[in-house]
Design an enzyme around this catalytic site. Structure first.
Site, PDB file in Angstrom:
ATOM      1  N   HIS A  14       0.867  -1.197   0.000  1.00 23.90           N
ATOM      2  CA  HIS A  14       0.000   0.000   0.000  1.00 23.90           C
ATOM      3  C   HIS A  14       0.894   1.234   0.000  1.00 23.90           C
ATOM      4  O   HIS A  14       1.310   1.720   1.054  1.00 23.90           O
ATOM      5  CB  HIS A  14      -0.912  -0.033   1.231  1.00 23.90           C
ATOM      6  N   GLU A 197     -11.221   3.221   5.786  1.00 23.89           N
ATOM      7  CA  GLU A 197     -10.203   4.135   6.318  1.00 23.89           C
ATOM      8  C   GLU A 197     -10.972   5.196   7.120  1.00 23.89           C
ATOM      9  O   GLU A 197     -10.910   5.218   8.342  1.00 23.89           O
ATOM     10  CB  GLU A 197      -9.400   4.773   5.172  1.00 23.89           C
TER      11      GLU A 197
HETATM   12  N1  ADE Z   1      -4.554   8.714  -1.970  1.00 27.66           N
HETATM   13  C1  ADE Z   1      -3.338   8.787  -1.451  1.00 27.66           C
HETATM   14  N2  ADE Z   1      -3.354   8.380  -0.169  1.00 27.66           N
HETATM   15  C2  ADE Z   1      -4.628   8.035   0.119  1.00 27.66           C
HETATM   16  C3  ADE Z   1      -5.298   7.529   1.265  1.00 27.66           C
HETATM   17  N3  ADE Z   1      -4.654   7.293   2.411  1.00 27.66           N
HETATM   18  N4  ADE Z   1      -6.611   7.315   1.190  1.00 27.66           N
HETATM   19  C4  ADE Z   1      -7.273   7.553   0.066  1.00 27.66           C
HETATM   20  N5  ADE Z   1      -6.707   8.017  -1.044  1.00 27.66           N
HETATM   21  C5  ADE Z   1      -5.386   8.251  -1.022  1.00 27.66           C
HETATM   22 ZN    ZN Z   2      -3.722   4.772   0.459  1.00 24.44          ZN
END
Ligand code: ADE
Ligand code: ZN
Length: 315
Positions: A14, A197
């Site tokens: 990631h 998230e």
């Molecule tokens: N683009 C870059 N980092 C990100 C993240 N943590 N969440 C969503 N989109 C992203």
């Molecule tokens: Zn990300």
């Protein structure tokens, strides 16, 4: 850095290449491309890296990406990241790139891809770091725009292993991209998606059931839904967790509240990743170190996390 963390061979699953753009390189590319910046110097830019949520970060991240113009710029960005991988014993990486961030500024798709891919190929030859590239769609844009991007990518089909979904999560559920993900799968591409998230567990269910993802990017909010947790454990669906990112973007108030080790001990296939290391204060090893310093992660737990990352590779 702790030597025992560096000694562990790891995969990074990631990582946004645009998020590995360090302020020093950002300034160098601005000069090369004769772009005026709103910050006086590197320190002033670093000083702007204080965020209350994902969107505040994304606004700056897209602004920073504007210095990337030529194939050489994308090569230099990717090469700098690969040198970090080498220093940290990251032996395999599956980075994301966001083509729409660049094509919307009239940078041709192939300019972006050629620069990135050439660096990844050189990294494999010269540094021994293997890779699988993931093309990520921006979820704040319409699904139609993702279809256009997929179409532009198809002449280069062999350069990728998967498509992903990133950018502003709240209000942009995975269901919005069900058709374009189905199309990508019909072309033989694998799928991953950012989910859970900032968004609710429902978005993780959708990512699994509608987008048929192989891995969940972040996924830390799965812990709010016990039935979802059971599924993730039973099916051993990997989570690509990014601890420093979660603190910088206030997903958790403090690293001591992070749930990654709790998930690990429940049998979730969690992995440690850096997300946007230039913006969040560290690469993979700094993320491992933060888990040791704040959560008391043991060496044995670190070993399991590193092994999970190798097991969860798509390529
Ligand atoms: N683009 C870059 N980092 C990100 C993240 N943590 N969440 C969503 N989109 C992203
Ligand atoms: Zn990300």
């Amino acid at each position: 850095m702790y030597d025992w963390i560096t000694a562990l061979p790891k995969a990074e699953l990631h990582l946004h290449l645009e998020g590995s753009l360090e302020p020093e390189l950002l300034f160098a590319l601005a000069e090369r491309n004769k772009i005026a910046l709103p910050w006086n110097d590197v320190e002033a830019l670093r000083g702007a890296y204080a965020f209350n949520n994902l969107q505040e970060f994304l606004d700056l991240y897209y602004q920073g990406a504007d210095v990337l113009r030529s194939e050489q710029d994308f090569y230099d960005l990717t090469w700098a990241y690969l040198l970090k991988c080498q220093a940290q014993n990251v032996v395999h990486t599956e980075p994301f790139f966001d083509p729409q961030t660049h094509t919307d500024r009239c940078i041709p798709f192939e300019v972006v891809l050629r620069g990135i891919k050439q660096a990844l190929v050189d990294g494999e030859k010269q540094l021994g770091i293997t890779h699988g590239l993931i093309l990520s769609f921006l979820r704040h844009l319409p699904e139609e725009a993702a279809f256009d991007t997929l179409k532009q990518a198809m002449p280069f089909r062999d350069a990728f292993i998967a498509v992903g979904l990133d950018s502003s999560e709240q209000g942009h559920p995975p269901s919005k991209f069900q058709r374009v993900f189905a199309k990508a799968r019909s072309e033989g591409l694998l799928t991953v998606a950012h989910a859970g998230e900032e968004g609710p567990p429902e978005y993780i269910w959708q990512a699994l059931d509608l987008l048929k993802i192989e891995r969940i990017d972040h996924g830390v909010r799965a812990i709010e839904d016990e039935r979802l947790m059971q599924r993730i454990i039973d099916e051993q669906i990997p989570l690509t967790v990014c601890p420093l990112s979660n603190i910088k973007l206030r997903v958790f108030d403090d690293m001591r509240q992070h749930n990654i080790l709790q998930m690990l001990e429940r049998g979730v296939k969690v992995t440690v990743n850096s997300d946007d290391p230039a913006y969040f204060g560290g690469y993979v090893n700094e993320n491992f170190a933060a888990l040791h310093d704040s959560l008391g992660m043991t060496r044995e737990q670190a070993q399991r996390l590193a092994q999970n990352s190798l097991d969860a590779r798509l390529s």
